[in-house]
Design a protein around this motif. Sequence first.
Motif, short mmCIF file in Angstrom:
data_model
loop_
_atom_site.label_atom_id
_atom_site.label_comp_id
_atom_site.label_asym_id
_atom_site.label_seq_id
_atom_site.Cartn_x
_atom_site.Cartn_y
_atom_site.Cartn_z
N UNK A 124 -3.93 12.75 -44.35
CA UNK A 124 -3.19 13.44 -45.41
C UNK A 124 -4.09 13.74 -46.60
N UNK A 125 -4.91 12.75 -46.99
CA UNK A 125 -5.83 12.95 -48.12
C UNK A 125 -6.84 14.05 -47.81
N UNK A 135 -2.10 0.55 -38.54
CA UNK A 135 -3.27 1.38 -38.24
C UNK A 135 -2.90 2.86 -38.29
N UNK A 136 -1.69 3.21 -37.73
CA UNK A 136 -1.26 4.61 -37.74
C UNK A 136 -1.05 5.11 -39.16
N UNK A 137 -0.42 4.26 -40.01
CA UNK A 137 -0.19 4.67 -41.40
C UNK A 137 -1.51 4.85 -42.15
N UNK A 138 -2.46 3.96 -41.89
CA UNK A 138 -3.76 4.10 -42.54
C UNK A 138 -4.46 5.38 -42.09
N UNK A 139 -4.39 5.65 -40.78
CA UNK A 139 -4.99 6.88 -40.28
C UNK A 139 -4.28 8.10 -40.87
N UNK A 140 -2.95 8.02 -41.02
CA UNK A 140 -2.18 9.14 -41.58
C UNK A 140 -2.56 9.40 -43.03
#
Length: 311
Positions: free
Chosen positions: A253-254, A244-249
């Motif tokens: 980032x995008x 979830x954190x990577x998806x939010x990141x």
Amino acid sequence: MSDQNVINMNERQRTGFEWRKYSRFGIFLLVLLALFLLVISNVFIVKEGEYKVVRQFGEVVRIVKEPGLNYKIPFIQSVSTLPKYQLMYDVSEAEINTKDKKRMLVDNYAVWKIIDPKKMITNARTLTNAESRMEEFIYSVVRAELGQLNYDEIINDEKSSRGSLNDRVTAKVNELLAKDEYGIVVVDVRMKRTDLPEENENSVYTRMISERESKAQEYLSKGDAEKNRITAQTDREVKEIISKAEADAEVIRAEGEAQAAKIYNESFSKDPEFYSLYRTLQTYKRTINEDTVIIIPSDSPYAKILSGYFE
């Protein structure tokens, strides 16, 4: 007869009369003392916590239960004492067989009392005989009760099905005593200890050790299983949190890159020449290091910039 003889005769008569008078008085005192001693010797005291049994020619004619002074008929009646309070009897150690045909030693004690002295004397005669009959009944009932249990159930408290064994034994012993009218009642029967015949001790100890080791291994297995479950659950939760954190990141980032590109475009469109210089310097930064050898035409943009010449 002379006057002297008459005087002597009168003197002897007076002396004999006085002697007879004193003799009768002494006999009266002796009889009175004997009667007093007779009465005193046949008075008996009943104390708290005892029965007095009055017998006449060996037969019980009276039981005195209340404290106080009482009297018995001299010479033909006798008095004996029985305890009214509770007594404790240590039952002899006995060997019994369990349901699975194993032997064990049982040691009990009983608390009992006399409730009907006349029945006790009539049927048991003495305290010793009453205790002997009570012991026989206790042994018989205990043997029957423990004979319905397996050896492991008796020695292993965790698997025991003895329940209220002492209460059952007490009740059944009292039924037998009442049936034979012994005039006594058992207040409580308690098992002091249960031992093993010497030849069985080693095998039982080995079995107990094996059971404890098996129980310990069972606890360890349950602990390991619980540990693995908690670890797996924690790893799964960690992976979910990281994903979830990577998806939010990635989203952030995008959004940041899009915002940066927009800012770059707006900034560079205001001064194209500065943008050209900035891009050239960025190219130098990526391609030139301390070991780089550059051969460029003199009229190239790089040469012009390095030489400080700008059109």
